[in-house]
Design a protein around this motif. Structure first.
Motif, PDB file in Angstrom:
ATOM      1  N   ASP A  53       0.794  -1.241   0.000  1.00 48.51           N
ATOM      2  CA  ASP A  53       0.000   0.000   0.000  1.00 48.51           C
ATOM      3  C   ASP A  53       0.821   1.283   0.000  1.00 48.51           C
ATOM      4  O   ASP A  53       0.254   2.369  -0.133  1.00 48.51           O
ATOM      5  CB  ASP A  53      -0.904   0.036   1.247  1.00 48.51           C
ATOM      6  CG  ASP A  53      -1.916  -1.096   1.261  1.00 48.51           C
ATOM      7  OD1 ASP A  53      -2.635  -1.253   0.264  1.00 48.51           O
ATOM      8  OD2 ASP A  53      -1.976  -1.819   2.278  1.00 48.51           O
ATOM      9  N   VAL A 105      -8.146   7.450   5.526  1.00 46.24           N
ATOM     10  CA  VAL A 105      -7.666   6.196   4.935  1.00 46.24           C
ATOM     11  C   VAL A 105      -8.312   5.005   5.620  1.00 46.24           C
ATOM     12  O   VAL A 105      -8.766   4.053   4.963  1.00 46.24           O
ATOM     13  CB  VAL A 105      -6.128   6.122   5.056  1.00 46.24           C
ATOM     14  CG1 VAL A 105      -5.629   4.714   4.761  1.00 46.24           C
ATOM     15  CG2 VAL A 105      -5.471   7.109   4.109  1.00 46.24           C
ATOM     16  N   GLY A 106      -8.367   5.028   6.948  1.00 43.65           N
ATOM     17  CA  GLY A 106      -8.957   3.916   7.687  1.00 43.65           C
ATOM     18  C   GLY A 106     -10.439   3.761   7.425  1.00 43.65           C
ATOM     19  O   GLY A 106     -10.943   2.642   7.242  1.00 43.65           O
ATOM     20  N   LYS A 108     -12.088   4.777   4.777  1.00 41.97           N
ATOM     21  CA  LYS A 108     -12.279   4.357   3.396  1.00 41.97           C
ATOM     22  C   LYS A 108     -12.110   2.848   3.246  1.00 41.97           C
ATOM     23  O   LYS A 108     -12.846   2.195   2.495  1.00 41.97           O
ATOM     24  CB  LYS A 108     -11.289   5.088   2.488  1.00 41.97           C
ATOM     25  CG  LYS A 108     -11.438   4.732   1.012  1.00 41.97           C
ATOM     26  CD  LYS A 108     -10.458   5.490   0.154  1.00 41.97           C
ATOM     27  CE  LYS A 108     -10.604   5.110  -1.309  1.00 41.97           C
ATOM     28  NZ  LYS A 108      -9.630   5.844  -2.176  1.00 41.97           N
ATOM     29  N   LYS A 109     -11.153   2.278   3.959  1.00 41.78           N
ATOM     30  CA  LYS A 109     -10.895   0.846   3.827  1.00 41.78           C
ATOM     31  C   LYS A 109     -11.877  -0.001   4.626  1.00 41.78           C
ATOM     32  O   LYS A 109     -12.374  -1.023   4.135  1.00 41.78           O
ATOM     33  CB  LYS A 109      -9.469   0.523   4.267  1.00 41.78           C
ATOM     34  CG  LYS A 109      -9.150  -0.969   4.148  1.00 41.78           C
ATOM     35  CD  LYS A 109      -7.708  -1.290   4.459  1.00 41.78           C
ATOM     36  CE  LYS A 109      -7.466  -2.798   4.295  1.00 41.78           C
ATOM     37  NZ  LYS A 109      -6.064  -3.164   4.566  1.00 41.78           N
ATOM     38  N   HIS A 110     -12.164   0.392   5.861  1.00 46.94           N
ATOM     39  CA  HIS A 110     -12.942  -0.467   6.757  1.00 46.94           C
ATOM     40  C   HIS A 110     -14.375   0.000   6.973  1.00 46.94           C
ATOM     41  O   HIS A 110     -15.163  -0.749   7.557  1.00 46.94           O
ATOM     42  CB  HIS A 110     -12.250  -0.534   8.130  1.00 46.94           C
ATOM     43  CG  HIS A 110     -10.842  -1.015   8.081  1.00 46.94           C
ATOM     44  ND1 HIS A 110     -10.489  -2.314   7.788  1.00 46.94           N
ATOM     45  CD2 HIS A 110      -9.658  -0.362   8.281  1.00 46.94           C
ATOM     46  CE1 HIS A 110      -9.175  -2.452   7.831  1.00 46.94           C
ATOM     47  NE2 HIS A 110      -8.651  -1.278   8.121  1.00 46.94           N
ATOM     48  N   TYR A 115     -13.785   0.772  11.235  1.00 46.63           N
ATOM     49  CA  TYR A 115     -12.555   1.480  11.608  1.00 46.63           C
ATOM     50  C   TYR A 115     -12.549   1.796  13.094  1.00 46.63           C
ATOM     51  O   TYR A 115     -11.542   1.601  13.786  1.00 46.63           O
ATOM     52  CB  TYR A 115     -12.427   2.762  10.793  1.00 46.63           C
ATOM     53  CG  TYR A 115     -11.253   3.611  11.180  1.00 46.63           C
ATOM     54  CD1 TYR A 115      -9.951   3.176  10.962  1.00 46.63           C
ATOM     55  CD2 TYR A 115     -11.439   4.862  11.781  1.00 46.63           C
ATOM     56  CE1 TYR A 115      -8.861   3.957  11.326  1.00 46.63           C
ATOM     57  CE2 TYR A 115     -10.364   5.650  12.141  1.00 46.63           C
ATOM     58  CZ  TYR A 115      -9.076   5.194  11.906  1.00 46.63           C
ATOM     59  OH  TYR A 115      -7.999   5.967  12.277  1.00 46.63           O
ATOM     60  N   LEU A 224      -4.692   1.198   8.129  1.00 49.35           N
ATOM     61  CA  LEU A 224      -4.901   0.205   7.073  1.00 49.35           C
ATOM     62  C   LEU A 224      -4.911  -1.220   7.603  1.00 49.35           C
ATOM     63  O   LEU A 224      -5.407  -2.133   6.925  1.00 49.35           O
ATOM     64  CB  LEU A 224      -3.797   0.337   6.016  1.00 49.35           C
ATOM     65  CG  LEU A 224      -3.801   1.615   5.174  1.00 49.35           C
ATOM     66  CD1 LEU A 224      -2.540   1.684   4.330  1.00 49.35           C
ATOM     67  CD2 LEU A 224      -5.039   1.659   4.276  1.00 49.35           C
ATOM     68  N   ASP A 226      -5.628  -4.718   9.521  1.00 53.55           N
ATOM     69  CA  ASP A 226      -6.877  -5.433   9.757  1.00 53.55           C
ATOM     70  C   ASP A 226      -7.092  -5.783  11.215  1.00 53.55           C
ATOM     71  O   ASP A 226      -8.150  -6.268  11.601  1.00 53.55           O
ATOM     72  CB  ASP A 226      -6.911  -6.731   8.929  1.00 53.55           C
ATOM     73  CG  ASP A 226      -6.995  -6.432   7.433  1.00 53.55           C
ATOM     74  OD1 ASP A 226      -7.701  -5.466   7.070  1.00 53.55           O
ATOM     75  OD2 ASP A 226      -6.352  -7.137   6.638  1.00 53.55           O
TER      76      ASP A 226
END
Length: 228
Positions: A53, A105-106, A108-110, A115, A224, A226
């Motif tokens: 990433d 960023v967090g 958007k991903k989770h 998040y 980012l 998991d």
């Protein structure tokens, strides 16, 4: 405010001219630019965020590092001699940008709920203890983090600037203003210490730019990830 804009333009100009005429055998400016870019890309981007990433965050990290470095080193330039980020308001503005980036960023991903769960609920922790852990983790990771990020940079720049002023002006007063001949050697010693601290401050100013950018990379990596 003028100073931060000026040194942002200088940082941009340095990176632009260092990369404008890329050659297989680099000139001095290209060599310095590539060394700085590679340092941030590899040690702060790839090694912290991870090889999967990191690439999309390299422009942000490189810009952050050189903006900080140029503004911190303003303290060493005659007629400026003032580290921009010894002004708290400018530092908190920069920390706010960092807060928006890594939380964005967090999320958007989770997703927002996922998040917040990752940030506030450590893996493997269950039961009533979560009533204590979740508020503490939320306060630590979401609320306090940008404050501590800003304070670290501000306090180092502010304290170093005051220390240099103390030895420079104190030495001047002891030598020229006190009227006591016995104070002259002490004043000379104060100037010697001023010179030593000046070079130490150059290192600290570099390290603070490095640490601020490093923590940005760590926060992005944590957003980012998991697992908490």
């Amino acid at each position: 405010m003028v100073q931060i804009v000026l040194f942002a333009v200088l940082a941009f100009a340095f990176l632009y001219f260092a990369s404008r005429k890329r050659a297989l055998v680099p000139g001095k400016l290209q060599y310095v630019g590539e060394a700085g870019y590679g340092f941030v890309r590899n040690s702060l981007g790839r090694d912290i965020i991870g090889s999967h990433d990191f690439q999309k965050f390299v422009p942000y990290l490189v810009s952050m590092f050189f903006l900080l470095l140029f503004n911190n080193w303003a303290a060493a330039i005659p007629f400026f001699q003032f580290p921009t980020f010894s002004r708290a308001g400018l530092v908190y503005g920069l920390a706010l940008i960092s807060w928006l980036v890594y939380n964005g960023v967090g999320i958007k991903k989770h997703g927002l709920g996922g998040y917040l769960k990752l940030q506030c609920m450590p893996s493997g922790v269950t039961g009533p203890i979560l009533l204590l852990i979740v508020p503490l983790e939320f306060f630590s990771n979401i609320v306090v983090r940008p404050v501590t990020l800003a304070l670290r940079l501000f306090c180092n720049m502010f304290a170093g600037h005051l220390l240099l002023i103390l030895f420079a002006m104190g030495g001047y007063w002891l030598i020229f203003q006190s009227g006591v001949l016995g104070y002259v050697p002490v004043g000379i010693l104060a100037w010697v210490l001023f010179t030593a601290i000046f070079f130490l401050e150059l290192l600290i100013q570099f390290l603070q730019a490095y640490v601020f950018t490093l923590l940005n990379a760590m926060y992005i990596a944590g957003a980012l990830a998991d697992e908490h």
